[in-house]
Design an enzyme around this catalytic site. Structure first.
Site, PDB file in Angstrom:
ATOM      1  N   LYS A 143       0.848  -1.192   0.000  1.00  0.00           N
ATOM      2  CA  LYS A 143       0.000   0.000   0.000  1.00  0.00           C
ATOM      3  C   LYS A 143       0.883   1.241   0.000  1.00  0.00           C
ATOM      4  CE  LYS A 143      -2.157   1.263   3.863  1.00  0.00           C
ATOM      5  NZ  LYS A 143      -3.193   1.453   4.897  1.00  0.00           N
ATOM      6  N   SER A 194      -4.693   4.127 -17.042  1.00  0.00           N
ATOM      7  CA  SER A 194      -3.706   3.681 -16.054  1.00  0.00           C
ATOM      8  C   SER A 194      -3.456   4.739 -14.997  1.00  0.00           C
ATOM      9  CB  SER A 194      -2.378   3.323 -16.715  1.00  0.00           C
ATOM     10  OG  SER A 194      -1.820   4.492 -17.286  1.00  0.00           O
ATOM     11  N   TYR A 229      -4.041  -0.156 -13.916  1.00  0.00           N
ATOM     12  CA  TYR A 229      -2.705  -0.741 -13.889  1.00  0.00           C
ATOM     13  C   TYR A 229      -1.663   0.368 -13.790  1.00  0.00           C
ATOM     14  CZ  TYR A 229      -2.546   0.569 -18.811  1.00  0.00           C
ATOM     15  OH  TYR A 229      -2.571   1.282 -19.977  1.00  0.00           O
TER      16      TYR A 229
END
Length: 116
Positions: free
Chosen positions: A9, A25, A58
């Site tokens: 994270k 993205s 992504y």
């Protein structure tokens, strides 16, 4: 049994750019993705602390040391420059491995740079 758990994270980074006319993205400073053990093209979940939006995309590697957090394509509609987000990646693990695994947590400074 295989379960999905938090792998890493990047906590509370600021959106620095939003580029609607891009393929899609999130571009993230290379220092941050390395610290979080995230690789280019890896799927991530993003949580916007300002408006509650949660979405997946992504990763594209951004220029090292710049603090870049740029939402590209449709995701640019889900946050504004200056919004605070949390970026998370997940991994599939056997239950025994998942019980032992400690996620990598990265807490950048207010300029999206690693605290040294």
């Amino acid at each position: 049994m295989i379960i999905e758990v938090l792998k890493s994270k990047i906590h509370r980074v600021k959106i620095t750019q939003a580029e609607l006319n891009y393929v899609g993205s999130i571009t993230i400073d290379e220092d941050l993705i390395e610290a979080a053990n995230i690789i280019p093209n890896e799927k991530v979940q993003i949580v916007n602390n300002n408006n509650g939006a949660r979405f997946e995309t992504y990763v594209i590697k951004g220029e090292r040391g710049t603090g870049t957090i740029c939402l590209n394509g449709a995701t640019a509609r889900l946050a504004q420059v200056g919004d605070i987000v949390i970026i998370m990646s997940y991994a599939y693990m056997e239950m025994d491995e998942a019980r032992q695994y400690q996620p990598i947590l990265v807490f950048p400074d207010g300029d999206n740079r690693l605290i040294k």
